[in-house]
Enzyme design. Structure first.
Site, short mmCIF file in Angstrom:
data_model
loop_
_atom_site.label_atom_id
_atom_site.label_comp_id
_atom_site.label_asym_id
_atom_site.label_seq_id
_atom_site.Cartn_x
_atom_site.Cartn_y
_atom_site.Cartn_z
N GLU A 139 127.10 40.98 4.68
CA GLU A 139 126.97 39.64 4.06
C GLU A 139 127.71 38.61 4.92
OE1 GLU A 139 127.89 39.82 -0.09
OE2 GLU A 139 126.35 41.35 -0.44
N GLY A 143 131.18 41.37 7.42
CA GLY A 143 130.49 42.66 7.44
C GLY A 143 131.41 43.85 7.51
N GLU A 369 127.19 48.37 13.07
CA GLU A 369 127.51 49.74 12.64
C GLU A 369 129.00 50.02 12.70
OE1 GLU A 369 125.58 51.89 11.38
OE2 GLU A 369 123.54 51.40 11.99
N PHE A 389 143.60 49.14 6.71
CA PHE A 389 142.55 48.12 6.50
C PHE A 389 143.05 47.03 5.58
CE2 PHE A 389 139.72 51.71 7.70
CZ PHE A 389 139.12 51.10 8.78
P1 TGC Z 1 136.48 54.60 2.23
O1 TGC Z 1 137.63 54.75 1.32
O2 TGC Z 1 136.55 55.10 3.64
O3 TGC Z 1 135.19 55.23 1.53
C1 TGC Z 1 134.71 54.76 0.30
C2 TGC Z 1 133.95 55.88 -0.33
O4 TGC Z 1 132.90 56.30 0.57
C3 TGC Z 1 133.10 57.67 0.93
N1 TGC Z 1 132.69 57.81 2.32
C4 TGC Z 1 131.63 58.53 2.68
N2 TGC Z 1 130.77 59.26 1.97
C5 TGC Z 1 129.78 59.88 2.63
N3 TGC Z 1 129.64 59.80 3.95
C6 TGC Z 1 130.47 59.06 4.71
N4 TGC Z 1 130.31 58.95 6.01
C7 TGC Z 1 131.54 58.38 4.08
N5 TGC Z 1 132.54 57.57 4.49
C8 TGC Z 1 133.25 57.25 3.40
C9 TGC Z 1 134.55 57.94 0.70
O5 TGC Z 1 134.79 59.31 0.49
C10 TGC Z 1 134.78 57.12 -0.55
O6 TGC Z 1 134.20 57.80 -1.63
P2 TGC Z 1 134.87 57.75 -3.09
O7 TGC Z 1 133.98 58.64 -3.92
O8 TGC Z 1 136.26 58.30 -2.90
O9 TGC Z 1 134.83 56.33 -3.48
O10 TGC Z 1 136.07 53.10 2.23
P3 TGC Z 1 136.85 51.93 2.74
O11 TGC Z 1 136.56 50.79 1.83
O12 TGC Z 1 138.29 52.26 3.01
O13 TGC Z 1 136.10 51.75 4.14
C11 TGC Z 1 136.61 50.90 5.00
C12 TGC Z 1 135.71 50.79 6.21
C13 TGC Z 1 136.24 49.60 6.98
C14 TGC Z 1 135.82 52.04 7.07
C15 TGC Z 1 134.23 50.59 5.80
O14 TGC Z 1 134.14 49.53 4.93
C16 TGC Z 1 133.37 50.35 7.01
O15 TGC Z 1 132.85 51.29 7.65
N6 TGC Z 1 133.13 49.06 7.41
C17 TGC Z 1 132.19 48.72 8.48
C18 TGC Z 1 130.89 48.32 7.86
C19 TGC Z 1 129.74 48.61 8.76
O16 TGC Z 1 129.74 49.47 9.62
N7 TGC Z 1 128.64 47.95 8.52
C20 TGC Z 1 127.40 48.22 9.22
C21 TGC Z 1 126.24 47.52 8.57
S1 TGC Z 1 124.70 48.20 8.99
C22 TGC Z 1 124.45 47.79 10.57
O17 TGC Z 1 125.26 47.28 11.27
C23 TGC Z 1 123.13 48.18 11.09
S2 TGC Z 1 122.83 47.81 12.73
C24 TGC Z 1 121.40 48.64 12.85
C25 TGC Z 1 120.75 48.65 14.17
O18 TGC Z 1 120.07 47.66 14.49
O19 TGC Z 1 120.82 49.71 14.84
P1 FAD Z 2 133.65 40.47 10.76
O1 FAD Z 2 133.70 41.59 9.81
O2 FAD Z 2 133.90 39.10 10.25
O3 FAD Z 2 134.68 40.77 11.94
C1 FAD Z 2 135.06 39.75 12.89
C2 FAD Z 2 136.09 40.34 13.86
O4 FAD Z 2 137.26 40.71 13.12
C3 FAD Z 2 135.61 41.61 14.56
O5 FAD Z 2 136.07 41.62 15.88
C4 FAD Z 2 136.31 42.72 13.79
O6 FAD Z 2 136.51 43.90 14.54
C5 FAD Z 2 137.62 42.05 13.45
N1 FAD Z 2 138.30 42.65 12.29
C6 FAD Z 2 137.78 42.86 11.06
N2 FAD Z 2 138.70 43.42 10.25
C7 FAD Z 2 139.83 43.57 10.99
C8 FAD Z 2 141.13 44.10 10.73
N3 FAD Z 2 141.43 44.62 9.55
N4 FAD Z 2 142.01 44.10 11.74
C9 FAD Z 2 141.70 43.59 12.95
N5 FAD Z 2 140.50 43.08 13.26
C10 FAD Z 2 139.57 43.08 12.29
N6 FAD Z 2 124.12 44.73 9.13
C11 FAD Z 2 123.34 45.32 8.19
O7 FAD Z 2 123.74 45.49 7.04
N7 FAD Z 2 122.08 45.73 8.49
C12 FAD Z 2 121.55 45.57 9.73
O8 FAD Z 2 120.41 45.98 9.99
C13 FAD Z 2 122.35 44.93 10.73
N8 FAD Z 2 121.82 44.70 11.96
C14 FAD Z 2 122.55 43.95 12.86
C15 FAD Z 2 121.96 43.55 14.07
C16 FAD Z 2 122.66 42.76 14.95
C17 FAD Z 2 122.01 42.29 16.22
C18 FAD Z 2 124.01 42.40 14.67
C19 FAD Z 2 124.81 41.57 15.64
C20 FAD Z 2 124.59 42.80 13.50
C21 FAD Z 2 123.88 43.56 12.57
N9 FAD Z 2 124.42 43.89 11.33
C22 FAD Z 2 123.66 44.52 10.38
C23 FAD Z 2 125.73 43.40 10.95
C24 FAD Z 2 126.91 44.15 11.57
O9 FAD Z 2 127.08 45.40 10.96
C25 FAD Z 2 128.13 43.27 11.43
O10 FAD Z 2 127.98 42.20 12.34
C26 FAD Z 2 129.42 44.01 11.68
O11 FAD Z 2 129.65 44.99 10.70
C27 FAD Z 2 130.64 43.08 11.74
O12 FAD Z 2 130.64 42.21 10.65
P2 FAD Z 2 130.82 40.62 10.89
O13 FAD Z 2 129.83 40.22 11.92
O14 FAD Z 2 130.77 39.95 9.60
O15 FAD Z 2 132.26 40.49 11.56
#
Ligand code: TGC
Ligand code: FAD
Length: 389
Positions: A139, A143, A369, A389
């Protein structure tokens, strides 16, 4: 001159450790990339166009939902999925992104958490490439911290009513179905929102410098009525989306190796043929050290990806291992691409050469990711037991 006996792009001969099926999969995707992706990808990147015409060909090779069983999916192992990602990203991160999102972020949750009716409705068409999916977790307000999402769904009579928005969504404007995660009174749930549903709009994000051959969009939900048949029944809580991310991050750890290999291959060719100061550029110690450094980074990333694959196929993969590999391999690939860009000199800024395109793409891949910092903090938490975090 010593004749090289090793494959510079596979210094540990990992190809020899593959099964016959794994090699066949790698070869068929490699051919597709050589014949269909590489001839057009430069123009696609320049024109900011996702080559949608390739989707039927990706589907025909079984690359959509390749690790899933049933519903027309190929049921390949995890190493095969990794090799698919690696070969596709050798072409362009945008093509791998499309397959990652379709397979790991959309088909996987429907397969894992969906009802039998949802699986029948969506999976066969998605495997055939006739239905395209997108995954809405991120969002605008941040993210990295999806637990803080504002998009919410409330029950109204039989239906749910969804409000909010999602940002940076791959495939968003071309998707037939969006897997959308929203907060509810009892935790985060997954909703399947069909294209054309009243109140749901997708807006293309234009003028990107990165992943220009991929569609990225914002999604908006304004009082969208979602029938209960479109709610994923099998999961409540953040573990739903996070489990999908583990699948996609796994693919990325492999995919970026392909991007780095493409850069190094082009650079080896270039530095071997370019004469400066009376000798090939590649015959300078300073250049060879840089080439060796790149080979070291690629080899380390490859070994990590392969071991990740073997662990996944044994059912022994821990998400922290995926975090470490996603972080390490994206960082390695980005450094390789930047080095290659530099060693190409002025030519390195030309669209004729691939490293700058890969370098720009990898700036997204290291961010999406889970950013590098998020994965570092996840590993730190696992090492210490303390949540920073
Ligand atoms: P945390 O306490 O770690 O976990 C919350 C709950 O989730 C469970 N869990 C899992 N369950 C299954 N598989 C996994 N891999 C799991 N990882 C965690 C965990 O056990 C827990 O369960 P419960 O039952 O105890 O509640 O959660 P947290 O809030 O501390 O996590 C923090 C953090 C920062 C690691 C997490 O929020 C995070 O990974 N943030 C990054 C978000 C992110 O990666 N977004 C990506 C969006 S999608 C995208 O970018 C697509 S790009 C696609 C492309 O074009 O290729
Ligand atoms: P923010 O979360 O605002 O982070 C900004 C900066 O702060 C980063 O450098 C980060 O590492 C840093 N930061 C954050 N927390 C901390 C901390 N605790 N301590 C120190 N530094 C910190 N998302 C989807 O859901 N679906 C998709 O298909 C998808 N596709 C994408 C495709 C593209 C091309 C891009 C660029 C992004 C896509 N995303 C998607 C979103 C992507 O997962 C997010 O951009 C990413 O998770 C980071 O979120 P944000 O951009 O809001 O950055």
């Amino acid at each position: 001159m010593t004749k090289p006996t090793l494959d510079p792009l596979d210094l540990f001969a990992l190809r020899d450790s593959l099964t016959e099926e794994e090699r066949m999969v790698q070869d068929s995707v490699r051919r597709l990339v050589d014949e269909r992706v590489l001839p057009i990808i430069r123009e696609c990147f320049e024109e900011h166009r996702f080559p949608r015409e390739l989707v039927p060909e990706l589907a025909a090779l079984g690359l959509l939902g390749s690790s899933l069983s049933g519903y027309g999916c190929a049921d390949l192992n995890a190493v095969c999925y990794g090799l698919i990602c690696q070969e596709l990203e050798r072409g362009d991160s945008g093509i791998r992104s499309f397959v990652s999102v379709q397979s790991s972020l959309c088909m996987y949750p429907i397969h894992t958490y969906g009802s039998p009716e949802q699986k029948e409705k969506y999976l066969p068409g998605m495997a055939r490439g006739e239905l395209i999916g997108c995954f809405g977790l991120t969002e605008p307000q941040g993210g990295s911290d999806p637990a803080n999402m504002k998009t919410h769904a409330r029950q109204r009579g039989r239906d749910w009513v969804l409000n909010g928005s999602k940002m940076w969504i791959t495939n968003g404007s071309i998707a037939d179905v969006a897997v959308v995660w929203a907060q509810t009174d009892d935790g985060i749930r997954g909703f399947l929102i069909d294209k054309g549903t009243r109140g749901f709009t997708a807006q293309l994000i234009e003028r990107k410098f990165s992943l220009r051959a991929s569609v990225t969009s914002a999604l908006f939900f304004d009082d969208v009525a979602v029938p209960p048949e479109n709610v994923l029944p099998g999961v409540v809580g953040l573990k739903g989306p996070l489990s999908c991310l583990t699948q996609a991050r796994y693919g990325i750890a492999w995919g970026v190796v392909g991007a780095a290999q493409a850069c190094l291959a082009q650079l080896l060719d270039y530095t071997g043929g370019r004469e400066l100061f009376g000798r090939p550029l590649a015959q300078n110690q300073a250049v060879q050290i840089r080439l060796a450094e790149m080979a070291r980074k690629i080899a380390g990333a490859q070994l990590m990806a392969h071991q990740l694959g073997r662990l996944k196929d044994r059912g022994a993969l821990d998400p922290i291992q995926v975090s470490l590999a996603k972080w390490n391999n994206c960082r390695a690939a980005l450094e390789v691409a930047r080095e290659c860009r530099d060693l190409l000199g002025g030519a390195g800024i030309s669209a004729e050469y691939a490293p700058i395109r890969h370098m720009l793409n990898l700036e997204s891949v290291i961010t999406y990711e889970g950013t590098e910092t998020i994965h570092q903090l996840s590993v730190g938490r696992a090492l210490t037991g303390l949540n920073a975090f």
